[in-house]
Design a protein around this motif. Structure first.
Motif, PDB file in Angstrom:
ATOM      1  N   GLU A  85       0.811  -1.223   0.000  1.00 24.85           N
ATOM      2  CA  GLU A  85       0.000   0.000   0.000  1.00 24.85           C
ATOM      3  C   GLU A  85       0.844   1.273   0.000  1.00 24.85           C
ATOM      4  N   HIS A  86       2.104   1.168   0.399  1.00 23.56           N
ATOM      5  CA  HIS A  86       2.974   2.352   0.408  1.00 23.56           C
ATOM      6  C   HIS A  86       4.242   2.049  -0.381  1.00 23.56           C
ATOM      7  N   VAL A  87       4.038   1.456  -1.538  1.00 21.25           N
ATOM      8  CA  VAL A  87       5.194   0.907  -2.248  1.00 21.25           C
ATOM      9  C   VAL A  87       6.195   1.985  -2.665  1.00 21.25           C
ATOM     10  N   GLU A  88       5.723   3.124  -3.162  1.00 16.58           N
ATOM     11  CA  GLU A  88       6.659   4.173  -3.608  1.00 16.58           C
ATOM     12  C   GLU A  88       7.513   4.662  -2.436  1.00 16.58           C
ATOM     13  N   GLU A  89       6.890   4.759  -1.286  1.00 16.99           N
ATOM     14  CA  GLU A  89       7.591   5.284  -0.115  1.00 16.99           C
ATOM     15  C   GLU A  89       8.537   4.241   0.509  1.00 16.99           C
ATOM     16  N   SER A 118      11.511 -10.124  -0.937  1.00 16.52           N
ATOM     17  CA  SER A 118      10.370  -9.347  -0.428  1.00 16.52           C
ATOM     18  C   SER A 118       9.627  -8.730  -1.603  1.00 16.52           C
ATOM     19  N   LEU A 119      10.386  -8.349  -2.617  1.00 21.81           N
ATOM     20  CA  LEU A 119       9.753  -7.752  -3.803  1.00 21.81           C
ATOM     21  C   LEU A 119       9.051  -8.818  -4.647  1.00 21.81           C
ATOM     22  N   TYR A 120       9.603 -10.023  -4.672  1.00 21.19           N
ATOM     23  CA  TYR A 120       8.909 -11.107  -5.376  1.00 21.19           C
ATOM     24  C   TYR A 120       7.491 -11.250  -4.822  1.00 21.19           C
ATOM     25  N   THR A 121       7.380 -11.097  -3.509  1.00 24.74           N
ATOM     26  CA  THR A 121       6.062 -11.246  -2.890  1.00 24.74           C
ATOM     27  C   THR A 121       5.222  -9.980  -3.046  1.00 24.74           C
ATOM     28  N   ALA A 122       5.799  -8.839  -2.668  1.00 25.49           N
ATOM     29  CA  ALA A 122       5.007  -7.603  -2.674  1.00 25.49           C
ATOM     30  C   ALA A 122       4.660  -7.159  -4.093  1.00 25.49           C
ATOM     31  N   LEU A 123       5.603  -7.272  -4.995  1.00 30.19           N
ATOM     32  CA  LEU A 123       5.397  -6.741  -6.347  1.00 30.19           C
ATOM     33  C   LEU A 123       4.895  -7.814  -7.317  1.00 30.19           C
ATOM     34  N   GLY A 124       5.320  -9.060  -7.073  1.00 27.35           N
ATOM     35  CA  GLY A 124       4.982 -10.123  -8.020  1.00 27.35           C
ATOM     36  C   GLY A 124       3.994 -11.144  -7.482  1.00 27.35           C
ATOM     37  N   PRO A 139       4.891   4.535 -12.863  1.00 31.02           N
ATOM     38  CA  PRO A 139       5.203   4.589 -11.426  1.00 31.02           C
ATOM     39  C   PRO A 139       5.026   3.212 -10.775  1.00 31.02           C
ATOM     40  N   PHE A 140       5.682   3.031  -9.651  1.00 31.18           N
ATOM     41  CA  PHE A 140       5.598   1.733  -8.957  1.00 31.18           C
ATOM     42  C   PHE A 140       4.228   1.499  -8.306  1.00 31.18           C
ATOM     43  N   THR A 141       3.423   2.554  -8.221  1.00 33.50           N
ATOM     44  CA  THR A 141       2.125   2.384  -7.544  1.00 33.50           C
ATOM     45  C   THR A 141       1.276   1.279  -8.196  1.00 33.50           C
ATOM     46  N   ASN A 142       1.420   1.126  -9.514  1.00 33.50           N
ATOM     47  CA  ASN A 142       0.605   0.100 -10.195  1.00 33.50           C
ATOM     48  C   ASN A 142       1.366  -1.199 -10.408  1.00 33.50           C
ATOM     49  N   ILE A 143       2.408  -1.406  -9.649  1.00 36.23           N
ATOM     50  CA  ILE A 143       3.340  -2.472 -10.017  1.00 36.23           C
ATOM     51  C   ILE A 143       2.713  -3.870 -10.029  1.00 36.23           C
ATOM     52  N   ARG A 144       1.735  -4.118  -9.167  1.00 35.05           N
ATOM     53  CA  ARG A 144       1.179  -5.482  -9.161  1.00 35.05           C
ATOM     54  C   ARG A 144       0.413  -5.762 -10.460  1.00 35.05           C
ATOM     55  N   LYS A 145      -0.268  -4.764 -10.974  1.00 31.60           N
ATOM     56  CA  LYS A 145      -0.956  -4.926 -12.262  1.00 31.60           C
ATOM     57  C   LYS A 145       0.071  -5.095 -13.374  1.00 31.60           C
ATOM     58  N   ILE A 146       1.133  -4.289 -13.276  1.00 28.28           N
ATOM     59  CA  ILE A 146       2.198  -4.364 -14.283  1.00 28.28           C
ATOM     60  C   ILE A 146       2.844  -5.750 -14.239  1.00 28.28           C
ATOM     61  N   SER A 147       3.097  -6.238 -13.038  1.00 23.86           N
ATOM     62  CA  SER A 147       3.711  -7.568 -12.898  1.00 23.86           C
ATOM     63  C   SER A 147       2.811  -8.646 -13.500  1.00 23.86           C
ATOM     64  N   ALA A 148       1.503  -8.527 -13.277  1.00 20.34           N
ATOM     65  CA  ALA A 148       0.584  -9.529 -13.832  1.00 20.34           C
ATOM     66  C   ALA A 148       0.637  -9.493 -15.362  1.00 20.34           C
ATOM     67  N   HIS A 149       0.750  -8.278 -15.903  1.00 18.55           N
ATOM     68  CA  HIS A 149       0.836  -8.121 -17.354  1.00 18.55           C
ATOM     69  C   HIS A 149       2.140  -8.739 -17.877  1.00 18.55           C
ATOM     70  N   ALA A 154      -2.743 -14.863 -13.974  1.00 25.62           N
ATOM     71  CA  ALA A 154      -1.623 -14.318 -13.182  1.00 25.62           C
ATOM     72  C   ALA A 154      -2.171 -13.614 -11.942  1.00 25.62           C
ATOM     73  N   GLU A 155      -3.212 -12.802 -12.153  1.00 28.75           N
ATOM     74  CA  GLU A 155      -3.782 -12.076 -11.009  1.00 28.75           C
ATOM     75  C   GLU A 155      -4.329 -13.040  -9.964  1.00 28.75           C
ATOM     76  N   SER A 156      -4.953 -14.110 -10.454  1.00 32.71           N
ATOM     77  CA  SER A 156      -5.545 -15.066  -9.509  1.00 32.71           C
ATOM     78  C   SER A 156      -4.465 -15.840  -8.744  1.00 32.71           C
ATOM     79  N   CYS A 157      -3.270 -15.872  -9.302  1.00 32.10           N
ATOM     80  CA  CYS A 157      -2.180 -16.601  -8.627  1.00 32.10           C
ATOM     81  C   CYS A 157      -1.513 -15.775  -7.542  1.00 32.10           C
ATOM     82  N   MET A 158      -1.755 -14.470  -7.555  1.00 31.03           N
ATOM     83  CA  MET A 158      -0.951 -13.600  -6.692  1.00 31.03           C
ATOM     84  C   MET A 158      -1.383 -13.654  -5.224  1.00 31.03           C
ATOM     85  N   TYR A 159      -0.408 -13.775  -4.398  1.00 32.35           N
ATOM     86  CA  TYR A 159      -0.601 -13.746  -2.944  1.00 32.35           C
ATOM     87  C   TYR A 159      -1.112 -12.377  -2.515  1.00 32.35           C
TER      88      TYR A 159
END
Ligand SMILES: O=C([O-])CC(=O)C(=O)O
Ligand SMILES: [Mg+2]
Length: 639
Positions: free
Chosen positions: A177-181, A260-266, A588-598, A626-631
């Motif tokens: 939720e505060h990924v950029e920061e 940690s990024l594999y989990t948070a971002l991917g 921006p990194f704010t959308n990174i989970r959507k970007i990762s799914a793409h 991909a989205e359904s697989c994400m933790y």
């Protein structure tokens, strides 16, 4: 830890007195999980009851079990995590229950004050917590305020690590939720400082240490890790940590941060991630002379001694986790990185983040930058400062992409790409022998020793810094780029901030606002003549989480260069008009989970096309899959 209880849920281990921790009478009502018994007990006697896993399979105690289709085909534990499925006769795994005090102490299951009244009764928590109940959303608000009260980034890092140790789901929710920061805290640049001081801040094991002392016993070491269903390993030998050099065993901060990024971002489950540091010694004199250094106090092993240990490791990983486990090599020195990738790319699912991940992200940035500067990649001339993993990796992927676009021969295309190393421009006539990875970039030209001369003579449209040397893009160099190009593309990729070839401010100021700039470490926006310039962060963090997810979800067994190109294209597609208007060549990194799914979907699609994906049938909508697989780190309800 649950493991210290030496009990299993049948309650007849012979040790007696399990009480709250693992009383068999509570089977089916507590948060059961697979846990580890002391290996020596297992081997020397029979204190471990070999609980048939199927017995608890149908007794979920959480109501919202993660419905994660990539958690493996085997039995899942009651939290939706995978169960150990290996032969219990050789590994000391059993099933026990976490409840009461133990439950609060287990970061995987702890929810702090979010435990409901019902859960407090059901799981022996009454009295162990103050009476109020605070939901996770409020905890996130409280925690971010807590982190912000620290002014020093390293203190914020330590506070984040403490949280990860205490309450994993809150850690990930906060980070997402505060990924950029928070990215600059748990990752580059602060993680670099954390590695330099890792000996001081090391508290509890965050990953596996495999040193020369463990030679011949690596299989055994892998079995000591409490999680069994590993999908991604990030491994370093600490020899080239970011641009900070040899930090030996203290490099552990890097695999921990990357995962940690594999989990948070991917969205890869934390329990499927394994950080590993291979300790073959260090050549860092300061560490060797430091009595508190945590690693082996010897000079680095090389040659056969080194390669034998790595080979044992690679073999043991495949034997333990199967052939679909992704092994990400991270921050190895040049002289090993290329050889390891070459040696294992046809037998293991390996990915070198510094060669391949960085290449893929930079190519994406360049493709996006074309929208701002015009032309095709083939119309540009590239000059690199730094001819190591990142430099040659990026150069080769650019050449590959141009070759695909133009059908031109790689040897010809490479002639438009020039590299400068510590001895100057890499040219054919250089007397000293060149390392093999530099050879394709030795072109016909007279020797040039300085970067400034190289810029003036080669006249690049794109200047890329991968040298690990800070302040090397001087005022003269940036001015020369600006006088040669209306919109020079300048990428200062070395990490952390101290090693950046120039700052964002310098790039904008010296180019009088004409540069399209991105850097490996983050820089704040800069205002010049009334206009705000927002620098992009060209960091492999954009690629590896989504790339890894794509490999895992498709059961891909080998990494092919076309998968890197697919990831690159997928990332470039995510840069919006709004981003371009700000001069940004990365989203921006704010959308990174959507970007990762793409990215994951595009990588998986390419893997299916190449016949490298083993998960069949191929899901129809790979992005949705991909989205359904994400933790997701929302707390689960315990019955
Ligand atoms: O960790 C980072 O920020 C990027 C990277 O791989 C490196 O610099 O080695
Ligand atoms: Mg790296």
């Amino acid at each position: 830890m649950i493991s210290s209880t030496r009990c299993n849920f049948l309650g007849n281990s012979g040790l007696g007195g399990c009480g709250n921790v693992c009383g068999g009478q509570r089977r089916g009502s507590g948060p059961w999980r697979v846990s580890c018994m002391s290996p020596s007990n297992d081997r020397n006697g029979s204190v471990v009851m070999e609980t048939p896993l199927k017995e608890i399979k149908n007794e979920p105690v959480v109501e919202d079990v993660d419905n994660n289709p990539i958690s493996g085909g085997g039995p899942r534990d009651v939290y939706g995590e995978d169960k150990a499925t290996e032969d219990h006769s050789v590994t000391p795994w059993s099933v026990s229950v976490a409840s009461g005090y133990t439950l609060l102490r287990d970061p995987h299951f702890n929810k702090g004050l979010a435990f409901t009244e019902k859960e407090r009764d059901a799981h022996y928590l009454r009295g162990l917590l103050p009476p109020t109940t605070i939901p996770q959303e409020t905890q996130v608000k409280k925690m971010i305020q807590h982190i912000r009260q620290y002014q020093v980034p390293l203190q914020r890092y330590t506070a984040m690590m403490d949280l990860q140790e205490r309450n994993e789901r809150l850690f990930y929710k906060l980070l997402i939720e505060h990924v950029e920061e928070l990215l600059p805290i748990v990752y580059t640049p602060t993680v670099g400082e954390a590695c330099q001081k890792y000996g001081d801040i090391f508290m509890r094991p965050q990953g596996l240490y495999i040193s020369l002392n463990e030679k011949g016993r690596i299989l055994e070491v892998l079995r000591n890790w409490p999680e069994k269903n590993i999908q991604v390993i990030v491994v370093t030998d600490g020899e080239r940590i970011l641009g900070l050099g040899d930090l030996g065993c203290q490099g552990m901060g890097i695999p921990v941060g990357k995962l940690s990024l594999y989990t948070a971002l991917g969205g890869v489950r934390p329990s499927a991630c394994l950080p590993i540091t291979i300790d073959v010694g260090t050549n860092n004199e300061k560490l060797l002379n430091d009595e508190l250094y945590i690693g082996l106090k010897r000079r680095r092993a090389t040659g056969q001694e080194y390669s034998e240990l790595i080979h044992e490791f690679m073999t043991a990983v495949k034997q333990t986790y199967g052939e679909k486990v992704l092994i990400q090599f991270e921050d190895f020195a040049n002289h090993n990185a290329f050889d390891l990738l070459e040696k294992y790319r046809s037998t293991h699912l390996v990915f070198n983040d510094d060669i391949q991940g960085t290449a893929s992200v930079v190519l994406a940035g360049l493709v996006a930058a074309l929208k701002l500067v015009g032309g095709n990649l083939a119309d540009h001339r590239f000059l690199f400062l730094g001819a190591g993993e990142a430099g040659t990796g990026i150069a080769e992927l650019i050449a590959l992409e141009i070759s695909k676009q133009t059908n031109g021969p790689l040897e010809e295309i490479r002639k438009n790409i020039w590299l400068v190393d510590s001895k100057g421009l890499i040219v054919k006539s250089r007397k000293e022998s060149l390392q093999h990875f530099k050879k394709p970039w030795a072109h016909e030209h007279e020797p040039v020793t300085s970067l400034l001369d190289a810029v003036n003579q080669i006249k690049p449209t794109v200047l890329i810094g991968t040298s690990g040397q800070g302040k090397t893009f001087t005022k003269e160099v940036v001015e020369a780029m600006a006088s040669l190009n209306e919109k020079p593309i300048i990428l200062a990729l070395s990490n952390p901030t101290s090693q950046s070839e120039c700052t964002a401010e310098e790039a904008y100021l010296w180019s009088r606002g004409s540069a399209i700039f991105a850097s490996g470490s983050p820089f704040p926006p800069f205002e010049y003549k009334g206009k705000v310039f927002v620098p992009g962060q060209s960091n492999n963090a954009y690629i590896f989480p989504g790339f890894g997810l794509g490999l895992i979800m498709s059961g891909t067994i080998r990494v092919h260069d076309d998968l890197l190109l697919a990831a690159s294209e997928a990332l470039a597609e995510q840069v919006t008009e709004e981003n371009f208007e700000k001069g940004l060549i990365f989203p921006p990194f704010t959308n990174i989970r959507k970007i990762s799914a793409h990215i994951a979907a595009k990588v998986a699609a390419k893997a299916y096309e190449l016949g490298l994906a083993t998960r069949l049938p191929q899901p129809k909508d790979l992005e949705k899959f991909a989205e359904s697989c994400m933790y997701t780190p929302a707390y689960r309800t315990y019955r």
